[in-house]
Scaffold this motif. Sequence first.
Motif, mmCIF file in Angstrom:
data_model
loop_
_atom_site.group_PDB
_atom_site.id
_atom_site.type_symbol
_atom_site.label_atom_id
_atom_site.label_comp_id
_atom_site.label_asym_id
_atom_site.label_seq_id
_atom_site.Cartn_x
_atom_site.Cartn_y
_atom_site.Cartn_z
ATOM 1 N N ILE A 100 -20.121 -30.763 -4.699
ATOM 2 C CA ILE A 100 -19.308 -29.770 -4.029
ATOM 3 C C ILE A 100 -20.240 -28.847 -3.264
ATOM 4 C CG2 ILE A 100 -17.689 -27.885 -4.330
ATOM 5 C CD1 ILE A 100 -16.782 -29.249 -6.891
ATOM 6 N N LYS A 101 -20.009 -28.741 -1.966
ATOM 7 C CA LYS A 101 -20.905 -27.946 -1.141
ATOM 8 C C LYS A 101 -20.431 -26.515 -0.952
ATOM 9 C CE LYS A 101 -22.728 -31.916 1.178
ATOM 10 N NZ LYS A 101 -23.184 -32.534 2.361
ATOM 11 N N ASN A 102 -19.149 -26.252 -1.172
ATOM 12 C CA ASN A 102 -18.635 -24.898 -1.015
ATOM 13 C C ASN A 102 -17.661 -24.612 -2.157
ATOM 14 O OD1 ASN A 102 -17.552 -22.459 -0.173
ATOM 15 N ND2 ASN A 102 -17.673 -23.029 1.988
ATOM 16 N N ARG A 103 -18.142 -23.937 -3.172
ATOM 17 C CA ARG A 103 -17.348 -23.726 -4.389
ATOM 18 C C ARG A 103 -16.122 -22.842 -4.158
ATOM 19 N NH1 ARG A 103 -19.345 -26.014 -8.728
ATOM 20 N NH2 ARG A 103 -21.560 -26.367 -8.944
ATOM 21 N N ALA A 104 -16.213 -21.869 -3.267
ATOM 22 C CA ALA A 104 -15.060 -20.991 -3.011
ATOM 23 C C ALA A 104 -13.879 -21.805 -2.497
ATOM 24 C CB ALA A 104 -15.436 -19.900 -2.021
ATOM 25 N N TYR A 105 -14.127 -22.712 -1.556
ATOM 26 C CA TYR A 105 -13.053 -23.563 -1.037
ATOM 27 C C TYR A 105 -12.510 -24.466 -2.135
ATOM 28 C CZ TYR A 105 -14.448 -22.232 3.701
ATOM 29 O OH TYR A 105 -14.727 -21.542 4.838
ATOM 30 N N TYR A 106 -13.389 -24.923 -3.007
ATOM 31 C CA TYR A 106 -12.962 -25.780 -4.112
ATOM 32 C C TYR A 106 -11.964 -25.037 -5.009
ATOM 33 C CZ TYR A 106 -13.162 -28.367 -8.495
ATOM 34 O OH TYR A 106 -12.827 -29.042 -9.629
ATOM 35 N N TYR A 107 -12.275 -23.805 -5.363
ATOM 36 C CA TYR A 107 -11.391 -23.047 -6.252
ATOM 37 C C TYR A 107 -10.084 -22.664 -5.559
ATOM 38 C CZ TYR A 107 -15.178 -22.995 -9.581
ATOM 39 O OH TYR A 107 -16.148 -23.380 -10.456
ATOM 40 N N VAL A 108 -10.127 -22.370 -4.275
ATOM 41 C CA VAL A 108 -8.889 -22.063 -3.549
ATOM 42 C C VAL A 108 -8.029 -23.325 -3.457
ATOM 43 C CG1 VAL A 108 -7.933 -21.340 -1.326
ATOM 44 C CG2 VAL A 108 -9.904 -20.146 -2.277
ATOM 45 N N THR A 109 -8.658 -24.485 -3.258
ATOM 46 C CA THR A 109 -7.915 -25.739 -3.243
ATOM 47 C C THR A 109 -7.266 -25.988 -4.596
ATOM 48 O OG1 THR A 109 -9.455 -26.648 -1.630
ATOM 49 C CG2 THR A 109 -8.086 -28.215 -2.807
ATOM 50 N N PHE A 110 -7.994 -25.715 -5.665
ATOM 51 C CA PHE A 110 -7.435 -25.865 -7.004
ATOM 52 C C PHE A 110 -6.226 -24.947 -7.180
ATOM 53 C CE2 PHE A 110 -7.369 -24.911 -11.594
ATOM 54 C CZ PHE A 110 -7.219 -26.212 -12.073
#
Length: 119
Positions: free
Chosen positions: A1-11
Amino acid sequence: IKNRAYYYVTFACFIGIIFANVFYYFMAGASGQGFFAVVLGVLHLGAFILTMAYIGGVSIRQLATEVKDAAQEVRTGGESKKPVLIPIGKEQPKPKDAYEEEARQEKPRIVIELPKKED
């Protein structure tokens, strides 16, 4: 995962999709069902775009720029119709001057004499 903030918003979008889906079916036949259908669509679209961004390691602005440039290329049919030659391995293409110099040089003439047929 290269951008964790986007990952958590996607979750969070996926969690929202689950809840909106529950409310969508809960409101079956009521006027609120259309609202939750729109919410589901927006959450699906947001989750998809954010997934593309965090997997690719780009920001939303960079992703939007790339999509805009790709759409422009498709719309115009590409900027150039010339084929692109990609060197294989460690080969490097000749500089443009080398091709022009080869074209200026006089090439030797090869004469092939075939034996004459005797009747």
